[in-house]
Scaffold this motif. Structure first.
Motif, short mmCIF file in Angstrom:
data_model
loop_
_atom_site.label_atom_id
_atom_site.label_comp_id
_atom_site.label_asym_id
_atom_site.label_seq_id
_atom_site.Cartn_x
_atom_site.Cartn_y
_atom_site.Cartn_z
N SER A 182 10.93 -5.79 46.77
CA SER A 182 10.96 -5.12 45.47
C SER A 182 11.92 -3.93 45.50
CB SER A 182 9.55 -4.63 45.11
OG SER A 182 9.16 -3.57 45.99
N LEU A 184 11.08 -0.88 45.28
CA LEU A 184 10.49 0.13 46.17
C LEU A 184 10.88 -0.14 47.62
CD1 LEU A 184 8.58 2.51 46.75
CD2 LEU A 184 6.70 0.86 46.85
N LEU A 188 12.97 2.27 49.98
CA LEU A 188 12.39 2.74 51.23
C LEU A 188 13.38 2.60 52.38
CD1 LEU A 188 9.81 3.73 52.71
CD2 LEU A 188 9.20 1.32 53.04
N VAL A 208 8.74 7.86 46.94
CA VAL A 208 8.97 6.56 47.59
C VAL A 208 8.13 6.47 48.86
CG1 VAL A 208 10.67 5.12 48.78
CG2 VAL A 208 11.28 6.26 46.64
N HIS A 211 4.37 6.19 47.94
CA HIS A 211 4.02 4.85 47.45
C HIS A 211 3.96 3.85 48.60
CE1 HIS A 211 4.13 6.43 43.54
NE2 HIS A 211 5.29 5.97 43.09
N ALA A 212 4.95 3.93 49.49
CA ALA A 212 4.97 3.00 50.63
C ALA A 212 3.76 3.22 51.54
CB ALA A 212 6.27 3.19 51.43
#
Length: 326
Positions: A182, A184, A188, A208, A211-212
């Motif tokens: 994705s 993201l 990353l 980022v 979220h990861a």
């Protein structure tokens, strides 16, 4: 950026087929080992997501696993939640905690990031160890497994539970692969390679990372829930930093930043642990020697070494064919 090569697909297919065949043919002790492999494999997928692709080496993923296990145990054994609802809640709680810790640690790098995550993990371990509500060092029992009798599945049967753990592993892998493919996932990897440049391009890098880490927490939470359901008893040892250290060893041993490699590492590590420990109590020595050999050879783990050799063999004929033209 993460992508599936033909070799990765083949390795993944062989691994899953091997685990399935072993599950259908193994006895009681074999099924216990297979379930252990799958729990560890799910955990190292979570760790590889942030360490291999985000450069965030974490020593608290064992604590995330333990958090999910305790959340599931409290919700089912103490508060009387339905196991399926408790499972979902425990995974979401772990993901939320992972997001928060990722946000707090996002400004740290390298050894400082490792130390901060270690500190969080040790705080969680100490809290659980001293908490009377959570059973202290005695742990918690009375944990139940989901009731799948409506579809004709009894998870109290060892083979059925091992197949259930295998399905959870497949779901975890597909989820991790989807995240990495994705936007993201691409962001990353970009942050890992050059965080300042990504920030200059307008990317909010701390978000980022958070979220990861949160998504990694969801996967670690799944590992914790399956671990609690497997043994139906948990103790503070699940949150010990050694669990995180073991997961990191497995990721490096298998091949960091490949997603498939950690699965290979999980299988190799658990099999070595049981086979060598049957011969000598110093099985850690053999694993340590193998890990040193992998690191000193500069190969990216067992899988990374095989993948690099295959790529080198593919490149050789092409080089020879181009030599006369040069």
């Amino acid at each position: 950026m993460f992508h599936h090569t033909a070799f990765r697909r083949l390795t993944l297919a062989v691994l899953l087929a091997g685990l399935l065949v072993a599950t259908l043919t193994a006895g009681y002790f074999g099924l216990e080992i297979l379930t252990e492999i799958m729990v560890l494999a799910i955990l190292v997928l979570a760790l590889d997501l942030v360490a291999g692709f985000g450069g965030m080496i974490s020593l608290m993923h064992g604590a995330l696993l333990g958090l999910a296990a305790y959340a599931y145990a409290v919700l089912t054994a103490t508060l009387g939640f339905d196991p399926a609802a408790a499972m979902l809640c425990a995974i979401l709680i772990t993901g939320a905690v992972g997001w928060g810790i990722g946000a707090v640690c996002s400004g740290s790098h390298g050894i400082y990031f490792i130390m901060v995550t270690l500190a969080f993990g040790q705080m969680a371990y100490s809290f659980v160890f001293e908490s009377a509500f959570l059973g202290g060092d005695d742990g918690l029992g009375g944990i139940t497994r989901p009731d799948l009798s409506a579809i004709g599945v009894d998870l109290n049967d060892n083979m059925s539970f091992t197949l259930y753990a295998l399905i959870c592993l497949v779901i975890a892998y597909l989820f991790a692969a989807r995240v990495l493919r994705s936007g993201l996932g691409r962001a990353l990897v970009g942050v890992r390679e050059n965080e300042q440049r990504m920030r200059a391009l307008g990317l909010v890098t701390w978000r980022v990372k958070a979220h990861a880490f949160g998504l990694s927490g969801l996967i670690a939470g799944l590992a914790g829930v399956v671990a609690a359901q497997h043994v139906m008893y948990i103790s503070p040892g699940l949150l010990a930093w050694t669990v995180s250290g073991e997961a990191l060893v497995v990721v490096i041993l298998g091949g960091i930043g490949t997603l498939v490699g950690p699965l290979v590492g999980a299988v190799a590590f658990v099999v070595m642990r049981h086979e060598i420990s049957a011969i000598t109590p110093y099985w850690h020595l053999f694993v340590g020697v193998l890990l040193i050999a992998v690191v000193m050879s500069r190969a990216n783990g067992i899988f990374g070494f095989l993948e690099a050799r295959l790529e080198a063999r593919k490149a050789q004929p092409k080089t020879k064919a181009e030599a006369p033209n040069a």
